[in-house]
Design a protein around this motif. Sequence first.
Motif, PDB file in Angstrom:
ATOM      1  N   ASN A   1      49.011  24.273  48.105  1.00 28.21           N
ATOM      2  CA  ASN A   1      50.101  25.041  48.695  1.00 28.21           C
ATOM      3  C   ASN A   1      51.196  25.289  47.668  1.00 28.21           C
ATOM      4  O   ASN A   1      51.504  24.431  46.843  1.00 28.21           O
ATOM      5  N   ASN A   2      51.773  26.494  47.729  1.00 29.34           N
ATOM      6  CA  ASN A   2      52.881  26.900  46.867  1.00 29.34           C
ATOM      7  C   ASN A   2      52.506  26.960  45.387  1.00 29.34           C
ATOM      8  O   ASN A   2      53.352  26.838  44.507  1.00 29.34           O
ATOM      9  N   PHE A   3      51.208  27.142  45.131  1.00 28.45           N
ATOM     10  CA  PHE A   3      50.711  27.511  43.808  1.00 28.45           C
ATOM     11  C   PHE A   3      50.058  28.882  43.919  1.00 28.45           C
ATOM     12  O   PHE A   3      49.707  29.329  45.009  1.00 28.45           O
ATOM     13  N   ARG A   4      49.897  29.543  42.788  1.00 34.35           N
ATOM     14  CA  ARG A   4      49.216  30.835  42.750  1.00 34.35           C
ATOM     15  C   ARG A   4      47.934  30.714  41.934  1.00 34.35           C
ATOM     16  O   ARG A   4      47.783  29.790  41.133  1.00 34.35           O
ATOM     17  N   VAL A   5      47.028  31.669  42.134  1.00 32.67           N
ATOM     18  CA  VAL A   5      45.754  31.692  41.411  1.00 32.67           C
ATOM     19  C   VAL A   5      45.843  32.727  40.289  1.00 32.67           C
ATOM     20  O   VAL A   5      46.228  33.872  40.517  1.00 32.67           O
ATOM     21  N   THR A   6      45.503  32.308  39.067  1.00 35.44           N
ATOM     22  CA  THR A   6      45.372  33.234  37.934  1.00 35.44           C
ATOM     23  C   THR A   6      43.896  33.338  37.576  1.00 35.44           C
ATOM     24  O   THR A   6      43.241  32.319  37.346  1.00 35.44           O
ATOM     25  N   LEU A   7      43.375  34.548  37.540  1.00 37.32           N
ATOM     26  CA  LEU A   7      41.949  34.779  37.270  1.00 37.32           C
ATOM     27  C   LEU A   7      41.815  35.686  36.055  1.00 37.32           C
ATOM     28  O   LEU A   7      42.360  36.787  36.029  1.00 37.32           O
ATOM     29  N   THR A   8      41.114  35.205  35.022  1.00 35.89           N
ATOM     30  CA  THR A   8      40.925  35.965  33.788  1.00 35.89           C
ATOM     31  C   THR A   8      39.435  36.161  33.527  1.00 35.89           C
ATOM     32  O   THR A   8      38.677  35.183  33.506  1.00 35.89           O
ATOM     33  N   PHE A   9      39.026  37.407  33.326  1.00 30.53           N
ATOM     34  CA  PHE A   9      37.621  37.703  33.025  1.00 30.53           C
ATOM     35  C   PHE A   9      37.391  37.604  31.523  1.00 30.53           C
ATOM     36  O   PHE A   9      38.169  38.138  30.719  1.00 30.53           O
ATOM     37  N   ARG A  10      36.312  36.895  31.162  1.00 30.58           N
ATOM     38  CA  ARG A  10      36.007  36.664  29.754  1.00 30.58           C
ATOM     39  C   ARG A  10      34.840  37.507  29.266  1.00 30.58           C
ATOM     40  O   ARG A  10      34.656  37.677  28.060  1.00 30.58           O
ATOM     41  N   ASP A  11      34.031  37.999  30.199  1.00 35.07           N
ATOM     42  CA  ASP A  11      32.852  38.780  29.812  1.00 35.07           C
ATOM     43  C   ASP A  11      32.461  39.662  30.996  1.00 35.07           C
ATOM     44  O   ASP A  11      32.460  39.200  32.145  1.00 35.07           O
ATOM     45  N   ILE A  12      32.185  40.939  30.728  1.00 35.45           N
ATOM     46  CA  ILE A  12      31.732  41.863  31.775  1.00 35.45           C
ATOM     47  C   ILE A  12      30.698  42.795  31.164  1.00 35.45           C
ATOM     48  O   ILE A  12      30.968  43.461  30.154  1.00 35.45           O
ATOM     49  N   GLU A  13      29.511  42.830  31.752  1.00 33.22           N
ATOM     50  CA  GLU A  13      28.518  43.836  31.369  1.00 33.22           C
ATOM     51  C   GLU A  13      27.725  44.223  32.606  1.00 33.22           C
ATOM     52  O   GLU A  13      26.923  43.440  33.125  1.00 33.22           O
ATOM     53  N   MET A  14      27.998  45.419  33.116  1.00 34.00           N
ATOM     54  CA  MET A  14      27.292  45.949  34.279  1.00 34.00           C
ATOM     55  C   MET A  14      27.049  47.430  34.049  1.00 34.00           C
ATOM     56  O   MET A  14      27.439  47.983  33.019  1.00 34.00           O
ATOM     57  N   GLN A  15      26.437  48.052  35.043  1.00 33.26           N
ATOM     58  CA  GLN A  15      26.224  49.493  34.973  1.00 33.26           C
ATOM     59  C   GLN A  15      27.585  50.173  35.011  1.00 33.26           C
ATOM     60  O   GLN A  15      28.323  50.039  35.988  1.00 33.26           O
ATOM     61  N   SER A  16      27.952  50.867  33.931  1.00 29.68           N
ATOM     62  CA  SER A  16      29.288  51.448  33.837  1.00 29.68           C
ATOM     63  C   SER A  16      29.341  52.783  34.568  1.00 29.68           C
ATOM     64  O   SER A  16      28.361  53.238  35.160  1.00 29.68           O
ATOM     65  N   GLY A  17      30.501  53.396  34.540  1.00 31.17           N
ATOM     66  CA  GLY A  17      30.675  54.684  35.227  1.00 31.17           C
ATOM     67  C   GLY A  17      31.675  54.546  36.346  1.00 31.17           C
ATOM     68  O   GLY A  17      32.782  54.042  36.161  1.00 31.17           O
ATOM     69  N   THR A  18      31.279  54.983  37.533  1.00 31.28           N
ATOM     70  CA  THR A  18      32.220  55.014  38.667  1.00 31.28           C
ATOM     71  C   THR A  18      32.244  53.702  39.443  1.00 31.28           C
ATOM     72  O   THR A  18      32.973  53.590  40.427  1.00 31.28           O
ATOM     73  N   CYS A  19      31.471  52.718  39.025  1.00 32.12           N
ATOM     74  CA  CYS A  19      31.426  51.403  39.694  1.00 32.12           C
ATOM     75  C   CYS A  19      31.010  51.533  41.161  1.00 32.12           C
ATOM     76  O   CYS A  19      31.531  50.836  42.036  1.00 32.12           O
ATOM     77  N   GLN A  20      30.087  52.451  41.452  1.00 31.94           N
ATOM     78  CA  GLN A  20      29.572  52.600  42.814  1.00 31.94           C
ATOM     79  C   GLN A  20      28.340  51.730  43.061  1.00 31.94           C
ATOM     80  O   GLN A  20      28.012  51.425  44.206  1.00 31.94           O
ATOM     81  N   HIS A  21      27.646  51.336  41.987  1.00 35.13           N
ATOM     82  CA  HIS A  21      26.363  50.635  42.137  1.00 35.13           C
ATOM     83  C   HIS A  21      26.534  49.122  42.004  1.00 35.13           C
ATOM     84  O   HIS A  21      26.235  48.373  42.931  1.00 35.13           O
ATOM     85  N   ASP A  22      26.983  48.666  40.853  1.00 36.73           N
ATOM     86  CA  ASP A  22      27.240  47.243  40.601  1.00 36.73           C
ATOM     87  C   ASP A  22      28.723  47.094  40.263  1.00 36.73           C
ATOM     88  O   ASP A  22      29.255  47.861  39.465  1.00 36.73           O
ATOM     89  N   TYR A  23      29.386  46.102  40.857  1.00 37.07           N
ATOM     90  CA  TYR A  23      30.822  45.975  40.603  1.00 37.07           C
ATOM     91  C   TYR A  23      31.320  44.592  41.006  1.00 37.07           C
ATOM     92  O   TYR A  23      30.639  43.840  41.722  1.00 37.07           O
TER      93      TYR A  23
END
Length: 396
Positions: free
Chosen positions: A35-57
């Motif tokens: 309680n009364n803490f926040r979550v910080t989320l950092t992405f270190r690696d991303i490789e998916m089907q690029s483009g409009t992000c309709q398929h994998d995201y």
Amino acid sequence: CGGSASDSSGMLQSPNYPGSYPNNADCVWEIQVENNFRVTLTFRDIEMQSGTCQHDYVEVYDGPLHSSPLLGRFCSGSFPTYVSSSNMMSVRFHSDSRNSFRGFQAHYSSIPAGHNTTIQCLPDYMHVVVSRHYLQSQGYSAQRVTLTDNRCRPTVTSQEVVFNIPYNSCGTIQEENNDTINYSNTIRVASSGYVIKRKKNINLHVSCKMLRKSWQQVMYAAEDTVDVNEYQFGRYDMNITFYDSPAFRRQVRSSPYYIDLNQNLYLQACLHSSDPNLKVVVDTCVASPDRHDFNTLAYYLVRNGCPRDSSYATYYSPSSHFARFKFNAFEFMSRHPSVYLKCQMLVCRLGDYSSHCYRGCSSRAKRDTSSAEEEVDVVVGPLQLREGHAPSAKTG
């Protein structure tokens, strides 16, 4: 894939990472820190089907998935960082039936919210703390902080003004809104009438919203004199106890609980909440020899409200906060030295006949979110057979 994360920091990654993720995946992670803490989320690696992000995201939500703002949706490019406005964040990974890639890896941690007003939604009341230093710095006196119902007084210490606001009194208002149950009240901060530059009175609206999966806590100021905006999340308080007879008078307090094969076992689930307008029912109960794994070797007594074991039965309960049921010590017991039960309970509004608490057996694959209900998991055990009934050394 997916699941709940409650440690102060940790790692999330797509299935099989760094190998290729599977097709048709849909994974949801719920991160809930203190309680009364926040979550910080950092992405270190991303490789998916690029483009409009309709398929994998990947999607990141500022709280529970179905009721919170979307912070971002992405599938490639730079490595973003997100910070929640509460102590909860949800991450969803989706893939379609086409191409597969390495996926993603992300790290989360918790950081102090650092505010002068905090709120916690406890089982019986809202716990609100306002810093006296903060009030004084804004020109307000701790002695002029009250609830709408001024018979319910705060505790004033040298540092804080503390309110414990019940859900069912002190002017707390209850209402339903789509898939939430809301409890709200107002803390009033009055200005000193003799100040030359008169400040506005402040109405600090405090509410706990019960979502399908959690309590959400909201605090905001009605006027813009003081800008307070807090969200916190918690869980229902629930326990399950064995009883020695269908009269449900004497609890079984020994652990392990030694039983005979074919013995009837009686259980009562109890919801600890001061709100009388809630109902609890047994949704799913599964047995396993491993208290941490209810998938590999699993025996279902009841699933989605549908009995799977012929000896399973429910009993009338004197209170909607109790759910009583029984089953017979099953043959599954004879093959393992110890057995644990994991039961998923449903909490709904009393009298909400659209909820699954009233529908009984359901073959649904996924729950709808039209009614206010929450799932709560409880693990009990171990159960062990008495001497003379113990399993043989042979594995079955």
